[in-house]
Design a protein around this motif. Structure first.
Motif, PDB file in Angstrom:
ATOM      1  N   SER A  63      18.570  15.000 112.342  1.00 36.64           N
ATOM      2  CA  SER A  63      17.199  15.379 112.000  1.00 36.64           C
ATOM      3  C   SER A  63      16.612  16.154 113.172  1.00 36.64           C
ATOM      4  CB  SER A  63      16.353  14.137 111.707  1.00 36.64           C
ATOM      5  OG  SER A  63      16.430  13.197 112.767  1.00 36.64           O
ATOM      6  N   ARG A  87      20.190  24.764 110.369  1.00 33.12           N
ATOM      7  CA  ARG A  87      20.748  24.886 109.014  1.00 33.12           C
ATOM      8  C   ARG A  87      22.254  25.138 109.063  1.00 33.12           C
ATOM      9  NH1 ARG A  87      21.940  29.438 106.698  1.00 33.12           N
ATOM     10  NH2 ARG A  87      20.462  30.696 107.917  1.00 33.12           N
ATOM     11  N   SER A 112      24.206  22.134 109.503  1.00 31.36           N
ATOM     12  CA  SER A 112      24.058  21.147 108.416  1.00 31.36           C
ATOM     13  C   SER A 112      23.186  19.960 108.813  1.00 31.36           C
ATOM     14  CB  SER A 112      25.440  20.644 107.952  1.00 31.36           C
ATOM     15  OG  SER A 112      26.235  21.704 107.503  1.00 31.36           O
ATOM     16  N   ARG A 137      20.188  17.373 108.495  1.00 29.47           N
ATOM     17  CA  ARG A 137      19.665  16.721 107.296  1.00 29.47           C
ATOM     18  C   ARG A 137      18.208  17.123 107.049  1.00 29.47           C
ATOM     19  NH1 ARG A 137      20.171  12.103 109.040  1.00 29.47           N
ATOM     20  NH2 ARG A 137      18.032  11.487 109.494  1.00 29.47           N
ATOM     21  N   GLU A 138      17.372  16.960 108.065  1.00 19.85           N
ATOM     22  CA  GLU A 138      15.979  17.427 108.001  1.00 19.85           C
ATOM     23  C   GLU A 138      15.768  18.468 109.085  1.00 19.85           C
ATOM     24  OE1 GLU A 138      15.684  13.091 106.552  1.00 19.85           O
ATOM     25  OE2 GLU A 138      16.043  13.834 108.593  1.00 19.85           O
ATOM     26  N   SER A 168      10.515  28.197 105.842  1.00 20.12           N
ATOM     27  CA  SER A 168      11.068  27.595 104.623  1.00 20.12           C
ATOM     28  C   SER A 168      12.135  28.473 104.002  1.00 20.12           C
ATOM     29  CB  SER A 168       9.947  27.342 103.606  1.00 20.12           C
ATOM     30  OG  SER A 168       9.030  26.376 104.091  1.00 20.12           O
ATOM     31  N   GLY A 213      15.507  28.119 106.112  1.00 14.48           N
ATOM     32  CA  GLY A 213      16.225  26.861 106.296  1.00 14.48           C
ATOM     33  C   GLY A 213      15.425  25.620 106.571  1.00 14.48           C
ATOM     34  N   THR A 258      13.434  22.387 105.889  1.00 14.68           N
ATOM     35  CA  THR A 258      13.251  21.491 104.741  1.00 14.68           C
ATOM     36  C   THR A 258      11.811  21.014 104.635  1.00 14.68           C
ATOM     37  OG1 THR A 258      13.889  19.572 106.082  1.00 14.68           O
ATOM     38  CG2 THR A 258      15.645  20.695 104.852  1.00 14.68           C
ATOM     39  N   HIS A 259      11.088  21.015 105.763  1.00 17.43           N
ATOM     40  CA  HIS A 259       9.683  20.613 105.792  1.00 17.43           C
ATOM     41  C   HIS A 259       8.946  21.522 106.772  1.00 17.43           C
ATOM     42  CE1 HIS A 259      12.017  16.956 104.846  1.00 17.43           C
ATOM     43  NE2 HIS A 259      10.987  16.576 104.105  1.00 17.43           N
ATOM     44  N   THR A 315      10.917  11.648 108.501  1.00 15.35           N
ATOM     45  CA  THR A 315      12.231  11.229 109.005  1.00 15.35           C
ATOM     46  C   THR A 315      12.405   9.721 109.079  1.00 15.35           C
ATOM     47  OG1 THR A 315      11.395  11.359 111.269  1.00 15.35           O
ATOM     48  CG2 THR A 315      12.477  13.330 110.376  1.00 15.35           C
TER      49      THR A 315
END
Length: 374
Positions: A195, A213, A216, A218-219, A234, A237, A239-240, A257
């Motif tokens: 994260s 990104r 890989s 997760r967040e 956004s 890549g 996610t928030h 998270t």
């Protein structure tokens, strides 16, 4: 030969560039390349916050100097000792590395002792000044000086890249992209499933988002005060996203998270933001400091008890901790394959003669990277 260039005669007074026109557009003389030198015709350059810092006198420079440290172009001519590039090659202008000092031998060219020496003296790595005006020397900017029709650099600065990469994207590889992506993929070397929060969604921050990104994560949380930049985050890549002018960043990060992030990247160079980044960490998390604050900034408050009992770490990352002759071609290959998205980072284009206007715009926080066309 002669070249039109953006010359900074001296730093501006005060911090507000909106009332100043620091760059003057002058004709300079550039010596013919000799030895390890490479003459480059600039096809695209780009504007970075470091350029603004130089105009404010926040970095140790000698004046007058030819501005610019992000650029791409075509090799026009080479000195007799140059082996890595030929006339006609497309190159990205990286940074000085001597290849001989302790840091270079260990793969840490970003810390090259010759680089620091040359930057502070306004010369090439060789110690030479190859720009002049009416017979008087004009200094080099970080061994690059890309805000010019032509520039002269030492061989290691001119790094050949894939011809299929458009020049206005290639120039972004000259600083911001390797700094941000490298902080994630090289300095921190994050693991898949991690994260991440990135404070600042400019060119460096958006490159860090993309690095996360590509690894890989997760967040991937992007933080900024400009909604336009968060929208781009956004797209590439994140996610928030968090608008820090409207929300409590630490609370929102912990909410996204379930307690905190494994890695926090501070790319703003602001002590308060650094404190927030550290607060966002989960136990054993690491804060990576990427943004360079003005010289002399020391005021930061840490909860040392929490740092110890939670085993949190803080590390600096300069230029992505990268060896640029290796990193820039790899990043260029990722961009050609569109795994690394550079086009979304380009939010404006201006001719060289509008460099002052571009710096004014950058100060307002609008846009990401502006292309400066010679």
């Amino acid at each position: 030969m002669e070249s039109t260039a953006a010359v900074l005669e001296s730093p501006t007074d005060g911090n507000n560039l909106s009332k100043a026109t620091p760059a003057a557009f002058k004709t300079i003389e550039i010596a013919d390349p000799t030895g390890e030198e490479v003459l480059v015709e600039i096809t695209a350059a780009s504007l970075c916050h470091t350029d603004v810092g130089i105009t404010r006198g926040q970095l140790e420079e000698l004046f007058p100097l030819v501005m610019g440290h992000e650029g791409a172009g075509r090799v026009a001519a080479v000195g007799e000792d140059v082996e890595s590039v030929d006339p006609g090659d497309q190159v990205v202008l990286g940074r000085i590395t001597c290849g001989r000092c302790e840091f270079c031998r260990e793969g840490n060219g970003q810390l090259c002792s010759k680089r620091t020496e040359a930057r502070r003296s306004g010369t090439l790595r060789t110690g030479n000044i190859r720009f002049s005006r009416n017979g008087d020397p004009v200094h080099h900017c970080h061994g690059v000086s890309s805000f010019s029709e032509y520039t002269l650099v030492t061989e290691e600065v001119a790094i050949e890249v894939d011809d299929n990469l458009p020049a206005e994207q290639a120039t972004l590889l000259g600083c911001g992209v390797f700094t941000g992506a490298g902080a994630v993929m090289n300095t921190a070397d994050i693991e898949a499933g991690s994260s991440v929060v990135v404070f600042g969604a400019g060119g460096v921050g958006l490159s860090a988002v993309q690095g996360a990104r590509l690894r890989s994560a997760r967040e991937v949380i992007a933080v900024d005060i400009v909604q336009e930049k968060l929208k781009i985050a956004s797209e590439v890549g994140a996610t928030h996203t968090i608008n820090s002018s409207e929300e409590d960043v630490v609370d929102r990060v912990r909410e996204f998270t379930d307690g905190g992030v494994d890695y926090a990247f501070e790319v703003v160079g602001n002590p308060h933001v650094t404190e927030q980044a550290i607060e966002c960490l989960t136990p054993t998390g690491q804060a990576v400091l990427v943004g360079v604050p003005p010289l002399g900034k020391r005021d930061i408050s840490l909860d040392l008890y929490d740092m110890v009992v939670s085993e949190k770490g803080v590390v600096g990352s300069f230029n992505g901790s990268y060896s640029l002759p290796l990193a820039i071609p790899k990043l260029a290959d990722l961009a050609v394959k569109e795994d690394l998205q550079l086009e979304p980072l380009i939010t404006d284009r201006k001719p060289l003669t509008q460099l002052n206007e571009a710096m004014h715009k950058l100060e307002t926080g609008a846009g990401v990277r502006q292309i400066i066309e010679p």
